[in-house]
Write a protein that holds these residues in place. Structure first.
Motif, short mmCIF file in Angstrom:
data_model
loop_
_atom_site.label_atom_id
_atom_site.label_comp_id
_atom_site.label_asym_id
_atom_site.label_seq_id
_atom_site.Cartn_x
_atom_site.Cartn_y
_atom_site.Cartn_z
N TRP A 159 0.85 -1.20 0.00
CA TRP A 159 0.00 0.00 0.00
C TRP A 159 0.88 1.24 0.00
O TRP A 159 1.85 1.32 0.76
CB TRP A 159 -0.91 0.02 1.23
CG TRP A 159 -1.86 -1.14 1.29
CD1 TRP A 159 -2.95 -1.36 0.51
CD2 TRP A 159 -1.79 -2.25 2.18
NE1 TRP A 159 -3.56 -2.55 0.86
CE2 TRP A 159 -2.87 -3.11 1.89
CE3 TRP A 159 -0.92 -2.60 3.21
CZ2 TRP A 159 -3.10 -4.30 2.58
CZ3 TRP A 159 -1.13 -3.79 3.90
CH2 TRP A 159 -2.23 -4.61 3.58
N THR A 160 0.52 2.23 -0.80
CA THR A 160 1.34 3.43 -0.93
C THR A 160 0.48 4.68 -0.75
O THR A 160 -0.63 4.77 -1.29
CB THR A 160 2.04 3.48 -2.31
OG1 THR A 160 2.88 2.33 -2.44
CG2 THR A 160 2.88 4.74 -2.46
N SER A 161 1.00 5.65 0.01
CA SER A 161 0.30 6.91 0.26
C SER A 161 1.32 8.02 0.42
O SER A 161 2.53 7.77 0.57
CB SER A 161 -0.55 6.80 1.53
OG SER A 161 0.27 6.59 2.66
N PHE A 162 0.84 9.27 0.37
CA PHE A 162 1.69 10.38 0.77
C PHE A 162 1.96 10.28 2.26
O PHE A 162 1.09 9.91 3.04
CB PHE A 162 1.00 11.72 0.50
CG PHE A 162 0.96 12.12 -0.95
CD1 PHE A 162 2.13 12.25 -1.68
CD2 PHE A 162 -0.25 12.37 -1.58
CE1 PHE A 162 2.10 12.63 -3.01
CE2 PHE A 162 -0.30 12.76 -2.91
CZ PHE A 162 0.87 12.88 -3.63
N ARG A 163 3.17 10.63 2.65
CA ARG A 163 3.51 10.67 4.06
C ARG A 163 3.01 11.98 4.66
O ARG A 163 2.60 12.89 3.95
CB ARG A 163 5.03 10.53 4.24
CG ARG A 163 5.44 10.33 5.69
CD ARG A 163 6.92 10.03 5.83
NE ARG A 163 7.29 10.10 7.23
CZ ARG A 163 7.07 9.14 8.11
NH1 ARG A 163 6.52 8.02 7.71
NH2 ARG A 163 7.43 9.27 9.37
N ASP A 164 3.01 12.06 5.98
CA ASP A 164 2.63 13.28 6.68
C ASP A 164 3.84 13.77 7.48
O ASP A 164 4.23 13.10 8.44
CB ASP A 164 1.44 13.00 7.60
CG ASP A 164 0.94 14.25 8.32
OD1 ASP A 164 1.48 15.34 8.04
OD2 ASP A 164 0.03 14.13 9.14
N PRO A 165 4.49 14.90 7.09
CA PRO A 165 4.14 15.74 5.96
C PRO A 165 4.57 15.12 4.64
O PRO A 165 5.50 14.31 4.58
CB PRO A 165 4.93 17.02 6.23
CG PRO A 165 6.14 16.54 6.98
CD PRO A 165 5.66 15.41 7.84
N ALA A 166 3.88 15.52 3.56
CA ALA A 166 4.16 14.96 2.25
C ALA A 166 5.33 15.65 1.56
O ALA A 166 5.99 15.06 0.70
CB ALA A 166 2.92 15.04 1.36
N VAL A 167 5.57 16.92 1.90
CA VAL A 167 6.67 17.65 1.29
C VAL A 167 7.45 18.41 2.36
O VAL A 167 6.90 18.81 3.38
CB VAL A 167 6.20 18.65 0.20
CG1 VAL A 167 5.50 17.92 -0.93
CG2 VAL A 167 5.31 19.72 0.80
N ILE A 168 8.75 18.56 2.10
CA ILE A 168 9.63 19.34 2.97
C ILE A 168 10.39 20.32 2.09
O ILE A 168 11.12 19.91 1.18
CB ILE A 168 10.61 18.42 3.72
CG1 ILE A 168 9.85 17.49 4.66
CG2 ILE A 168 11.64 19.25 4.50
CD1 ILE A 168 10.72 16.47 5.34
N PRO A 169 10.25 21.64 2.31
CA PRO A 169 10.97 22.62 1.49
C PRO A 169 12.48 22.49 1.69
O PRO A 169 12.98 22.49 2.82
CB PRO A 169 10.45 23.96 2.00
CG PRO A 169 9.13 23.65 2.65
CD PRO A 169 9.30 22.29 3.24
N LEU A 170 13.21 22.39 0.59
CA LEU A 170 14.67 22.33 0.63
C LEU A 170 15.29 23.63 0.11
O LEU A 170 16.51 23.77 0.08
CB LEU A 170 15.18 21.16 -0.21
CG LEU A 170 14.76 19.76 0.24
CD1 LEU A 170 15.37 18.71 -0.68
CD2 LEU A 170 15.16 19.50 1.70
N GLY A 171 14.44 24.57 -0.27
CA GLY A 171 14.86 25.85 -0.80
C GLY A 171 13.62 26.58 -1.27
O GLY A 171 12.52 26.05 -1.22
#
Length: 299
Positions: A159-171
């Protein structure tokens, strides 16, 4: 890609063979605390018939059909049999073919910043065979009439889903994307978190992080990964700091003469830094590989 972590497809299949069909529901209930986090709260799950905001009447079904061309309504859901050709984000030796038919009720949607532009991610978990699932991740340009830029298979487990949080700003113009693939049985939970970036308009894997939970007679062991941006300096991307916290608790069960691990907490931390010469992120140690190797001995 730095390297694949986690159980092989054969190992995952062997674990599932331990479960009898009649015990599946009980096993699922017992294993729920071991499963990976639910899809990210910041990732919306609109109905396919819903209109895409600011897209002039385009629906999510219109977007979905750019990846799943024959998707059609059937009762309260949608069914399809066709998936456009796509690579696995982990490489040519990864992944399985899409299922012959699939059912979808809604879609996981997440805006993302990529190469200084606003993009839209759509994630479709299509299920698949018992050993490994199939999840299609679509990258779209939402401006005007949304158009497909790239699509990749991102399932590393059932099973695959977005993680929480789904994105982390790198810039200011680039986000790290996190998706998690899982499966579990009555005693063990498996999770592979994939870290990806958009580079040159395509989804690219940074690395995967494998974590393993178990609940056996006399003890419980849980591994919880966390991801954050670190220092950036004058580099294009900030560092990616991965921390896995492992806690082992003893229970009050009578296990006879069974050997029990020591109770306690330990933390494993690895920092990935962008290497401009090699054009990829490199970890500062192999500690996550070692941790995954330890888990493999307990499958």
């Amino acid at each position: 890609m730095i390297g694949r972590r986690g159980p092989t497809r054969a190992e995952k299949g062997e674990v599932r063979m331990r479960l009898r069909p009649a015990s599946f529901l009980l096993a699922a209930c017992l294993a729920l605390p071991l499963a990976a986090p639910a899809p990210a709260a910041e990732a919306s799950r609109p109905q396919l018939a819903d209109a895409v905001p600011g897209a002039g009447g385009t629906t999510y079904l219109d977007l979905a059909r750019q990846v799943l061309p024959d998707l059609a309504p059937e009762g309260s859901s949608y069914r399809g049999r066709t998936v456009i050709d796509m690579r696995h984000v982990g490489g040519a030796d990864m992944g399985v073919p899409p299922p012959e038919a699939f059912q979808i009720f809604n879609v996981a949607v997440r805006p993302v910043r990529a190469e200084g532009r606003d993009r839209l991610l759509l994630l479709f978990d299509l299920g698949g065979d018992e050993a490994e699932g199939f999840a299609a991740l679509a990258l779209l340009d939402p401006a005007g009439e949304p158009s497909l830029l790239d699509a990749a298979q991102v399932a590393f487990d059932r099973w695959t889903s977005f993680r929480d949080p789904a994105v982390i700003p790198l810039g200011p113009g680039d986000d790290l994307l996190l998706t998690t693939s899982t499966h579990f049985n009555s005693q063990q939970g498996y999770a592979t978190t994939a870290m990806s970036l958009v580079r040159d308009g395509r989804l690219q894997l940074v690395d995967t992080v494998f974590t393993f939970d178990e609940r056996l007679c006399g003890f419980e062991r849980v591994q919880v990964p966390a991801f954050r941006a670190g220092a950036r300096g004058d580099r294009r991307y900030a560092d990616i700091v991965v921390t896995v916290s492992e806690e082992t608790k003893l229970t009050q069960e009578d296990c006879g003469s069974s050997d029990l691990p020591a109770a306690g907490v330990r933390t494993i931390e690895v920092t990935y830094r962008w290497d401009a010469a090699q054009m990829r992120f490199l970890p500062d140690s192999d500690a996550l590989e070692v941790l995954a190797g330890e888990a493999a001995t307990r499958f």
